[in-house]
Write a protein that holds these residues in place. Structure first.
Motif, PDB file in Angstrom:
ATOM      1  N   VAL B  55       4.716   7.459  -0.447  1.00  0.00           N
ATOM      2  CA  VAL B  55       4.556   7.505   1.009  1.00  0.00           C
ATOM      3  C   VAL B  55       5.868   7.946   1.643  1.00  0.00           C
ATOM      4  O   VAL B  55       6.930   7.416   1.326  1.00  0.00           O
ATOM      5  CB  VAL B  55       4.138   6.125   1.557  1.00  0.00           C
ATOM      6  N   VAL B  56       5.813   8.953   2.475  1.00  0.00           N
ATOM      7  CA  VAL B  56       7.018   9.490   3.088  1.00  0.00           C
ATOM      8  C   VAL B  56       7.071   9.164   4.569  1.00  0.00           C
ATOM      9  O   VAL B  56       8.042   8.627   5.085  1.00  0.00           O
ATOM     10  CB  VAL B  56       7.078  11.015   2.897  1.00  0.00           C
ATOM     11  N   ALA B  57       6.001   9.483   5.257  1.00  0.00           N
ATOM     12  CA  ALA B  57       5.968   9.277   6.696  1.00  0.00           C
ATOM     13  C   ALA B  57       5.467   7.855   6.975  1.00  0.00           C
ATOM     14  O   ALA B  57       4.541   7.385   6.326  1.00  0.00           O
ATOM     15  CB  ALA B  57       5.048  10.294   7.341  1.00  0.00           C
ATOM     16  N   ILE B  58       6.117   7.210   7.908  1.00  0.00           N
ATOM     17  CA  ILE B  58       5.719   5.863   8.285  1.00  0.00           C
ATOM     18  C   ILE B  58       5.502   5.845   9.796  1.00  0.00           C
ATOM     19  O   ILE B  58       6.369   6.333  10.519  1.00  0.00           O
ATOM     20  CB  ILE B  58       6.837   4.833   7.924  1.00  0.00           C
ATOM     21  N   PRO B  59       4.424   5.270  10.308  1.00  0.00           N
ATOM     22  CA  PRO B  59       3.357   4.633   9.545  1.00  0.00           C
ATOM     23  C   PRO B  59       2.370   5.624   8.919  1.00  0.00           C
ATOM     24  O   PRO B  59       2.161   6.707   9.443  1.00  0.00           O
ATOM     25  CB  PRO B  59       2.644   3.798  10.623  1.00  0.00           C
ATOM     26  N   THR B  60       1.781   5.200   7.801  1.00  0.00           N
ATOM     27  CA  THR B  60       0.711   5.960   7.159  1.00  0.00           C
ATOM     28  C   THR B  60      -0.460   5.024   6.902  1.00  0.00           C
ATOM     29  O   THR B  60      -0.282   3.927   6.385  1.00  0.00           O
ATOM     30  CB  THR B  60       1.190   6.585   5.831  1.00  0.00           C
ATOM     31  N   LEU B  61      -1.634   5.484   7.287  1.00  0.00           N
ATOM     32  CA  LEU B  61      -2.852   4.728   7.013  1.00  0.00           C
ATOM     33  C   LEU B  61      -3.635   5.439   5.915  1.00  0.00           C
ATOM     34  O   LEU B  61      -3.862   6.644   5.999  1.00  0.00           O
ATOM     35  CB  LEU B  61      -3.723   4.636   8.278  1.00  0.00           C
ATOM     36  N   VAL B  62      -3.991   4.701   4.874  1.00  0.00           N
ATOM     37  CA  VAL B  62      -4.845   5.258   3.832  1.00  0.00           C
ATOM     38  C   VAL B  62      -6.175   4.519   3.863  1.00  0.00           C
ATOM     39  O   VAL B  62      -6.208   3.296   3.759  1.00  0.00           O
ATOM     40  CB  VAL B  62      -4.182   5.137   2.435  1.00  0.00           C
ATOM     41  N   LYS B  63      -7.239   5.282   4.047  1.00  0.00           N
ATOM     42  CA  LYS B  63      -8.573   4.698   3.950  1.00  0.00           C
ATOM     43  C   LYS B  63      -9.060   4.893   2.529  1.00  0.00           C
ATOM     44  O   LYS B  63      -9.254   6.029   2.083  1.00  0.00           O
ATOM     45  CB  LYS B  63      -9.542   5.364   4.930  1.00  0.00           C
ATOM     46  N   LEU B  64      -9.207   3.792   1.815  1.00  0.00           N
ATOM     47  CA  LEU B  64      -9.635   3.882   0.416  1.00  0.00           C
ATOM     48  C   LEU B  64     -11.150   3.976   0.302  1.00  0.00           C
ATOM     49  O   LEU B  64     -11.683   4.658  -0.566  1.00  0.00           O
ATOM     50  CB  LEU B  64      -9.138   2.660  -0.354  1.00  0.00           C
ATOM     51  N   GLY B  65     -11.821   3.294   1.172  1.00  0.00           N
ATOM     52  CA  GLY B  65     -13.272   3.323   1.114  1.00  0.00           C
ATOM     53  C   GLY B  65     -13.865   3.124   2.494  1.00  0.00           C
ATOM     54  O   GLY B  65     -13.191   2.589   3.369  1.00  0.00           O
ATOM     55  N   PRO B  66     -15.102   3.530   2.742  1.00  0.00           N
ATOM     56  CA  PRO B  66     -15.931   4.264   1.781  1.00  0.00           C
ATOM     57  C   PRO B  66     -15.346   5.657   1.503  1.00  0.00           C
ATOM     58  O   PRO B  66     -14.664   6.198   2.350  1.00  0.00           O
ATOM     59  CB  PRO B  66     -17.282   4.359   2.489  1.00  0.00           C
ATOM     60  N   SER B  67     -15.657   6.177   0.305  1.00  0.00           N
ATOM     61  CA  SER B  67     -15.081   7.460  -0.064  1.00  0.00           C
ATOM     62  C   SER B  67     -15.603   8.553   0.877  1.00  0.00           C
ATOM     63  O   SER B  67     -16.693   8.408   1.433  1.00  0.00           O
ATOM     64  CB  SER B  67     -15.408   7.792  -1.517  1.00  0.00           C
ATOM     65  N   PRO B  68     -14.892   9.646   1.106  1.00  0.00           N
ATOM     66  CA  PRO B  68     -13.659  10.012   0.411  1.00  0.00           C
ATOM     67  C   PRO B  68     -12.435   9.296   0.971  1.00  0.00           C
ATOM     68  O   PRO B  68     -12.450   8.849   2.109  1.00  0.00           O
ATOM     69  CB  PRO B  68     -13.566  11.513   0.694  1.00  0.00           C
ATOM     70  N   LYS B  69     -11.402   9.233   0.125  1.00  0.00           N
ATOM     71  CA  LYS B  69     -10.119   8.706   0.545  1.00  0.00           C
ATOM     72  C   LYS B  69      -9.546   9.600   1.640  1.00  0.00           C
ATOM     73  O   LYS B  69      -9.710  10.813   1.601  1.00  0.00           O
ATOM     74  CB  LYS B  69      -9.179   8.699  -0.678  1.00  0.00           C
ATOM     75  N   GLN B  70      -8.902   8.966   2.611  1.00  0.00           N
ATOM     76  CA  GLN B  70      -8.392   9.750   3.737  1.00  0.00           C
ATOM     77  C   GLN B  70      -7.036   9.203   4.158  1.00  0.00           C
ATOM     78  O   GLN B  70      -6.828   7.989   4.169  1.00  0.00           O
ATOM     79  CB  GLN B  70      -9.399   9.658   4.898  1.00  0.00           C
ATOM     80  N   THR B  71      -6.113  10.109   4.473  1.00  0.00           N
ATOM     81  CA  THR B  71      -4.770   9.695   4.879  1.00  0.00           C
ATOM     82  C   THR B  71      -4.512  10.112   6.324  1.00  0.00           C
ATOM     83  O   THR B  71      -4.752  11.260   6.688  1.00  0.00           O
ATOM     84  CB  THR B  71      -3.709  10.350   3.969  1.00  0.00           C
ATOM     85  N   ILE B  72      -4.057   9.162   7.119  1.00  0.00           N
ATOM     86  CA  ILE B  72      -3.690   9.468   8.501  1.00  0.00           C
ATOM     87  C   ILE B  72      -2.250   9.026   8.722  1.00  0.00           C
ATOM     88  O   ILE B  72      -1.887   7.885   8.463  1.00  0.00           O
ATOM     89  CB  ILE B  72      -4.616   8.765   9.518  1.00  0.00           C
ATOM     90  N   VAL B  73      -1.432   9.963   9.192  1.00  0.00           N
ATOM     91  CA  VAL B  73      -0.030   9.675   9.463  1.00  0.00           C
ATOM     92  C   VAL B  73       0.146   9.487  10.960  1.00  0.00           C
ATOM     93  O   VAL B  73      -0.414  10.247  11.742  1.00  0.00           O
ATOM     94  CB  VAL B  73       0.846  10.844   8.969  1.00  0.00           C
ATOM     95  N   GLY B  74       0.902   8.462  11.356  1.00  0.00           N
ATOM     96  CA  GLY B  74       1.205   8.293  12.773  1.00  0.00           C
ATOM     97  C   GLY B  74       0.796   6.938  13.316  1.00  0.00           C
ATOM     98  O   GLY B  74       0.245   6.097  12.591  1.00  0.00           O
TER      99      GLY B  74
END
Lengths: 280, 101
Positions: B55-74
Motif C-alpha cells: 500500500v502506497v497511498a493513504i488512505p486506501t480502501l480495499v473491498k475484498l468482497g463481494p468479488s471483484p476486489k476493488q481498490t479506492i484511494v483517498g
C-alpha cells in the motif's frame, strides 16, 4: 567510510555508484544522502543504472539498498537484470530489498490522500534493514496517482525533505526527455522537479548512421564540479559501461623519431622522413 | 445476502485518514449496517502490514468482497461515487451532513 574522501575540499560528500566512468564524471559518484534524478526516455537505461548502483552499494560499499518498484514488478526487473551476472539472488532480502508498489489497474481515486503513510511504511523498512540507498522507479507513476499539480508539488516537497532528513542516497527515475524535447512537457512538474533535487542525470538513446548511441549527461550537481560533456556509454553484459570522461588520461608521449620514406627528395623535405607512429 | 468486506489503510489521526474512516462508517451504517466487515489497518502502528500489502497511498480502501476486489484511494468524500465503485446497485439515500472540513 562510505562517502568518498578523495573529492575536492569543500565539495559535498559522495556515494560511489561503482560504475567507473560515472564516478569519474561526477568526481566521486552521487550526492551522499541526497537525491539524484535520472531522466530519460523509455529504454534509455534508467532502471539498469539505478539497480546497478544498489547492487554495487551492497557488494562493494556495504550499503543496503531498497528498490521501490512503481512501474514494473520486482520480479520482472530481476528477470530483465538476470543476464548481467550480478549476485541478485544472494543479495535479495539480505542487503537488497524490493518493494512492489504498482498501483492496481482497477484503482480509483475519491477524495484526498497523501504520501505520509507510505513514508511511515518506508521508514520502518529503512530502520529495520539499515537501508542507505533507495531507488524510486519510476516517479512518474507515483506522481500520476496525485490528481493535481499543487498536490504533486506538495507531496514531492514532503518526499524530498523526508529523504534528506533520513540521509538516504536516493535515485528517482523519471520517464522524460527534457532538453531532449522529444516528449512534450505535460505539466509544470517537469519544470520544478530538477530544482528540488541535488543532482540531475539525463540518459539518451538514439540511432545515428544506423548505430545505436547511448549518452549520459550531468545537467546539474549541487555543490560539486562535474564534466559538462555528453558521455557515451553502452549497456553490455555486465551492466553500464560509461566512457572515461578525461581523454588526457590516455595521453602518451609522441615519438620524434623519423622514419625514412625511401625517397631521398621526400625525406629531405620532411627533415628525415615521417614521424614514427604518425599518420600521414 | 451479500456481505461487504473491507480493509481500510489509514495513517494515525491525519486528516485524510480520519475523514476516510468517518465516511466509510457512515456509508456502512446507512447502506448495509448488519452485513459488513471492516478492518482498519493503521500503518503508523503496523507499517509491516502496509509493506506486505504494497500500500502506497493513504488512505486506501480495499473491498475484498463481494468479488471483484476493488481498490479506492483517498478520503472517500463522495459517498455515492464510492457506492458505485464498490458495485452497489441499490437506491441512494439522502446524504446526512458530512464532517466539517
Amino acid at each position: 567510510v562510505n562517502a568518498d574522501s578523495e573529492n575536492a575540499i569543500g565539495e559535498v560528500a559522495k556515494a560511489k555508484t561503482g560504475i567507473e566512468g560515472f564516478d569519474q564524471v561526477t568526481r566521486g559518484g552521487l550526492p551522499f544522502g541526497g537525491v539524484t534524478l535520472v531522466s530519460g526516455g523509455s529504454g534509455s537505461g534508467k532502471t539498469i543504472f539505478a539497480l546497478e548502483t544498489l547492487v554495487n552499494g551492497a557488494t562493494l560499499y556495504d550499503e543496503c539498498g531498497l528498490f521501490i518498484a512503481f512501474e514494473e514488478s520486482s520480479r520482472k526487473i530481476l528477470t530483465n537484470a538476470a543476464s548481467f551476472g550480478w549476485p541478485l539472488e544472494e543479495l535479495r532480502d539480505q542487503k537488497l530489498f524490493f518493494l512492489d508498489a504498482m498501483p492496481t489497474t482497477d484503482s480509483v481515486t475519491i477524495g484526498e490522500f497523501d504520501l505520509s503513510g507510505m513514508l511511515a511504511i518506508l521508514l520502518a523498512k529503512v530502520e529495520a534493514s539499515r537501508i542507505k540507498r533507495v531507488v524510486f522507479d519510476s516517479l512518474d507513476v507515483l506522481l500520476h496517482l496525485l490528481p493535481s499539480v499543487s498536490l504533486r508539488r506538495r507531496e514531492m516537497q514532503r518526499l524530498h525533505s523526508w529523504l534528506l532528513e533520513h540521509q538516504l542516497t536516493t535515485i528517482v527515475t523519471a520517464k522524460t526527455d527534457w532538453l531532449g524535447n522529444s516528449i512534450p512537457i505535460q505539466d509544470s512538474l517537469l519544470q520544478y522537479l530538477p530544482f528540488m533535487v541535488d543532482c540531475v542525470v539525463s540518459l539518451t538513446h538514439g540511432i545515428e548512421n544506423e548505430y545505436s548511441r547511448r549518452r549520459l549527461r550531468i545537467i546539474k550537481y549541487r555543490g560539486s564540479s562535474f564534466s559538462e560533456n555528453e558521455i557515451p556509454f553502452t549497456i553490455n553484459r555486465h551492466g553500464l559501461d560509461v566512457a572515461t570522461a578525461d581523454v588526457s588520461m590516455f595521453a602518451l608521449p609522441a615519438s620524434t623519431e623519423r622514419v625514412s620514406t625511401g625517397i631521398l627528395q621526400l625525406d629531405q623535405m620532411l627533415f628525415g622522413g615521417v614521424m614514427r607512429g604518425s599518420t600521414t | 445476502l451479500r456481505t461487504y468486506s473491507f480493509i481500510l489503510y489509514v495513517a494515525g489521526n491525519l486528516p485524510n485518514s480520519v475523514q476516510a474512516v468517518w465516511n466509510l462508517k457512515a456509508l456502512c451504517s446507512q447502506y448495509f449496517p448488519e452485513d459488513h466487515h471492516l478492518e482498519i489497518v493503521d500503518v503508523f502502528s503496523d507499517p509491516q502490514r502496509g509493506l506486505t500489502d504494497g500500500v502506497v497511498a493513504i488512505p486506501t480502501l480495499v473491498k475484498l468482497g463481494p468479488s471483484p476486489k476493488q481498490t479506492i484511494v483517498g478520503s472517500l468524500d463522495d459517498i455515492p461515487l464510492v457506492l458505485r465503485s464498490i458495485g452497489w446497485t441499490g437506491p441512494l439515500k439522502d446524504q446526512k451532513e458530512g464532517p466539517i472540513k
